[in-house]
Design an enzyme around this catalytic site. Structure first.
Site, mmCIF file in Angstrom:
data_model
loop_
_atom_site.group_PDB
_atom_site.id
_atom_site.type_symbol
_atom_site.label_atom_id
_atom_site.label_comp_id
_atom_site.label_asym_id
_atom_site.label_seq_id
_atom_site.Cartn_x
_atom_site.Cartn_y
_atom_site.Cartn_z
ATOM 1 N N GLY A 160 30.179 12.952 51.699
ATOM 2 C CA GLY A 160 31.535 13.105 52.211
ATOM 3 C C GLY A 160 32.292 11.804 52.378
ATOM 4 C CB CYS A 168 39.539 42.103 39.232
ATOM 5 S SG CYS A 168 39.915 41.649 37.530
ATOM 6 C CB CYS A 197 36.149 43.114 35.847
ATOM 7 S SG CYS A 197 36.240 42.085 37.349
ATOM 8 C CB CYS A 208 38.562 37.574 38.035
ATOM 9 S SG CYS A 208 37.662 38.962 38.717
ATOM 10 C CB CYS A 228 37.129 38.411 34.732
ATOM 11 S SG CYS A 228 38.085 39.920 34.864
#
Lengths: 288, 229, 258
Positions: A29, A238, A241, A263, A269
């Site tokens: 980080g 979605c 899908c 998606c 997807c």
């Protein structure tokens, strides 16, 4: 490709960047400055991510590049082709097949593995950027772990809007020590960073910073005990899908206000559709 | 309770080219519990100076000022500031001639504050202050008002309430009845009597002959630059 | 017999180039007491305040701070993170200009809550309730909790700064001319507020002021500075009623009274 080193960058530069990456991995980080090079595309187009990828790519690697989750946008295509030409590495759109994934603004839906590396493109590495304009001061704050100001911002959000209003680039605490910007991924993706098995590398070319999250590291999105961080699932599945738990893009399909929610992760997807899932609008796409 | 030995005090006025003004020279004073000693003598003989020296307000040049505090004799003339503060807090009370006015604080709280610093809860402190102010004929309607606008006599009575409320074992009173009418003078006299009965040692300056005669057990006469016990 | 001091400076010297700001200064502060450092411009009082609070390093000399567990720390030998933490919790600093210590783009509540959040407070409701309580204590209308300090008057800003500073219940607060530049009535209110808060919360305060009346009202002890030196020190009433040093006598006699 003639006249260029493997993956475009010379070996000394790669070495310099790798040293930076090692430092970054050693201090999860923490932002490590690096000597960002001139790249054949302007700042703001992923030069940081490209330099990181270039430094870690080996001839056996398989590279996937996504932009907002999609393999087929202009930027993703350009960068993928860039590495195909300068490194000659195999490329793929399938998340499961890739060893290195360079991404702008999304994390793939599919869980990543220990043998994979994900490289994020970062415009602004400093999470306190908007709150404290002095770099000297933000450096001190990171050094002393003095992050009250960030919580003040969250407090202000709640007092003004009733909730934390950050929807992307949601600040996180890495390894319980450093405050980090996860890059402009949607807050929805933040939980994926926590204890991810893959190595996560972050490159900011214009700002000349590198940072990293080693595998299996705690990454916690900032919140309050009585206003905990939560992701919001879309209210639609979605359209192609039928997935109910992926991040969706809203697509305008005609001039009459027609829209489609699909998606954002194109590979995800496609994989679902190949497995036989069909969304409400799935037949429509097939018909067109 | 209180004892000075060879107390000497002079002032050096640097703004007057270093002019030295001796005021007290070798003062020996003894005050016992339950006794009221009134400092007497013409103006300019240092009565106020002596009183302020006893309180630690003026710093003695030489000599000692012994005060019985927490079972020991403490020398105010040699004590460090913290000790003097402690003595003033617990043992030594002082009613000055004029009330030092603090902005915004109501009369009731000016008096009650003294008890609050002793750890007494606000309600009890206020109640005690209230009854004392009433005893001194400060009516309830004035209790919520800051004393800055009070008359001289009213201010002095607030001052007196502040001085008496804590029941200090030693009390220094500088002209306690100066701005008061006969009725209030009588109240103060009774308060002094009550204090003496509780064993309080009192040193007072009082120009009012009638009051002086009633409250004094002993006079301590002061003359310019000299003193005799 | 004497209890230990909370903060002590010994042999403090500081020069800015050829200008002597502090010359052999010794100063003590006990828990729960208010010490006023008075002097005119250029006396070194603000410099002394900055040296005592660790913001300025002296050329030589030492400043000791005693923790609640009785451990002594050399303020200038402390690592930066420790000093910074101290400033955010056990210590406070009230500036003459409240804008220096407030975030002008953050709401009043956020300003008051910041030190709590910096210390790890993570419950929004509690933080907000604490902030509300403090606004009440400094007599700022509770409705202003979400307002930006931009909309506050000078006196309100100063009171907000005080709330922001006292929210972590510091043991020691440094104040630099806290009432400087404020209207007289506003000053009176602020002084009264400081007086009652400091007494009630038993905070030790080092107060720098050029205004003797403020010192008289608030401080137990006073130190008079002239050209980098402390020329006289003692109980406030002692020094102001029985000034011994020529400079103190000058200062006291120069005060106008209404």
């Amino acid at each position: 490709m003639k006249g260029y080193n493997f993956a475009y960058l010379d070996e000394q530069t790669k070495r310099m960047i790798r040293r930076g990456l090692l430092k970054a991995v050693a201090i999860p980080g923490h932002q490590v400055p690096f000597g960002s090079r001139e790249m054949p595309l302007p700042y703001g187009w992923g030069t940081g991510g490209i330099q990181v990828t270039a430094s870690i790519l080996g001839s056996d690697d398989v590279l996937k590049v996504i932009d907002q989750g999609a393999d087929d946008t202009t930027n993703a295509v350009s960068i993928r082709r860039f590495f195909a030409r300068t490194a000659g590495v195999a490329t793929t759109t399938a998340t499961a097949e890739a060893t290195v994934i360079q991404t702008r603004h999304r994390i793939p839906e599919k869980q990543l593995r220990e043998d994979q590396i994900i490289v994020y493109q970062v415009p602004q590495p400093e999470p306190l950027f908007r709150l404290e304009s002095s770099r000297v001061e933000t450096k001190r704050m990171h050094g002393l772990s003095d992050y009250g100001l960030m919580h003040v911002k969250l407090y202000e959000d709640i007092s003004r809007f009733g909730q934390i209003s950050i929807s992307y680039d949601y600040p996180v605490m890495v390894n319980e020590r450093y405050l980090m910007s996860p890059s402009p991924i949607p807050a929805f993706d933040n939980p994926k960073m926590d204890m991810m098995p893959a190595l996560q590398l972050f490159g900011a070319g214009r700002e000349k910073r590198i940072y990293a999250i080693p595998p299996w590291t705690r990454v916690k999105s900032l919140d309050f005990d009585d206003h905990p961080f939560r992701t919001i699932n879309a209210s639609h599945p979605c359209g192609l899908c039928g997935a109910t738990d992926s991040y969706l893009d809203e697509v305008v399909v005609d001039n009459h206000g027609g829209r489609l929610f699909v998606c954002s992760d194109t590979d995800h997807c496609a994989e679902r559709r190949a497995a036989g899932h069909v969304g409400a609008d799935g037949f429509r796409e097939a018909a067109e | 309770m209180l004892q000075t030995r060879a107390l000497t005090k002079s002032f050096t006025l640097h703004l007057r080219g270093g002019l030295r003004m001796p005021v007290l020279s070798g003062v020996d004073l003894d005050v016992r519990a339950g006794e009221c000693v009134v400092l007497s003598g013409p103006s300019g003989t240092g009565k106020s100076t002596l009183m302020r020296s006893l309180y630690g307000n003026y710093r003695a040049e030489s000599g000692s000022i012994l005060v019985r505090h927490a079972g020991e004799m403490v020398d105010i003339a040699a004590a460090d500031p913290r000790t003097i503060l402690a003595v003033r807090h617990e043992t030594l009370g002082y009613v000055s001639q004029f009330l030092r006015v603090v902005p915004r604080v109501p009369a009731l709280d000016v008096v009650a504050e003294v008890l609050l610093t002793r750890g007494i809860d606000q309600d009890t402190a206020r109640e005690t202050a209230r009854s004392l102010l009433l005893r001194l004929n400060i009516p309830s309607r004035l209790h919520a008002i800051p004393p800055a606008t009070f008359s001289g006599g009213e201010q002095q009575r607030v001052n007196l309430a502040r001085g008496f409320i804590a029941n200090h074992p030693i009390l220094l009173l500088d002209e306690p009845t100066a701005s008061l009418d006969a009725e209030n003078r009588a109240v103060v006299v009774q308060m002094v009597r009550d204090a003496k009965a509780k064993g309080t040692a009192i040193v007072a300056i009082c120009h009012d002959a009638d009051v002086r005669d009633v409250i004094a057990d002993r006079l301590f006469t002061m003359s310019p630059y000299q003193d005799a016990a | 017999m004497t209890e230990p001091t909370l903060l002590s400076g010994r042999g403090l010297n500081l020069k800015f180039g050829s200008i002597t700001a502090l010359s052999d200064v010794d100063v003590d502060l006990w828990p729960g007491e208010m010490l006023a450092i008075v002097g005119e411009s250029g006396s070194g009082k603000t410099t002394l305040l900055n040296v005592l609070s660790g913001r300025l390093v002296p050329d030589n000399g030492v400043v000791w701070y005693r923790e609640p567990d009785d451990r002594l720390h050399d303020v200038h030998a402390m690592p930066a993170p420790v000093l910074r933490t101290l400033h955010r919790s056990d210590w406070g600093f009230v500036h003459q200009d409240p804008r220096q210590n407030l975030r002008m783009t953050v709401s009043a509540g956020g300003n008051v809550g910041e030190r709590l959040m910096a210390r790890g407070a993570r419950h929004y409701g509690d933080i907000r309730a604490t902030a509300l309580g403090w606004l009440e204590q400094v007599e700022i209308d509770a409705n202003r909790i979400d307002d930006l300090p931009r909309t506050f008057s000078g006196g309100m800003l100063q009171r907000l700064q005080i709330a922001r500073t006292l929210v972590t219940h510091p043991r020691l607060v440094f104040m630099d001319e806290p009432t400087g530049g404020l209207d007289v009535s506003v000053q009176a209110r602020l002084l009264d507020l400081i007086r009652s808060l400091v007494t009630r919360l038993r905070i030790a305060v080092v107060l720098v002021t050029h205004d003797i009346a403020v010192a008289r009202l608030l401080a137990h002890r006073i130190a008079v500075m002239q050209r980098g030196r402390i020329v006289e020190t003692g109980l406030t009433d002692q020094v102001l009623d029985d000034p011994r040093h020529p400079y103190t006598q000058l200062l006291v006699s120069s005060v106008l009274s209404a």
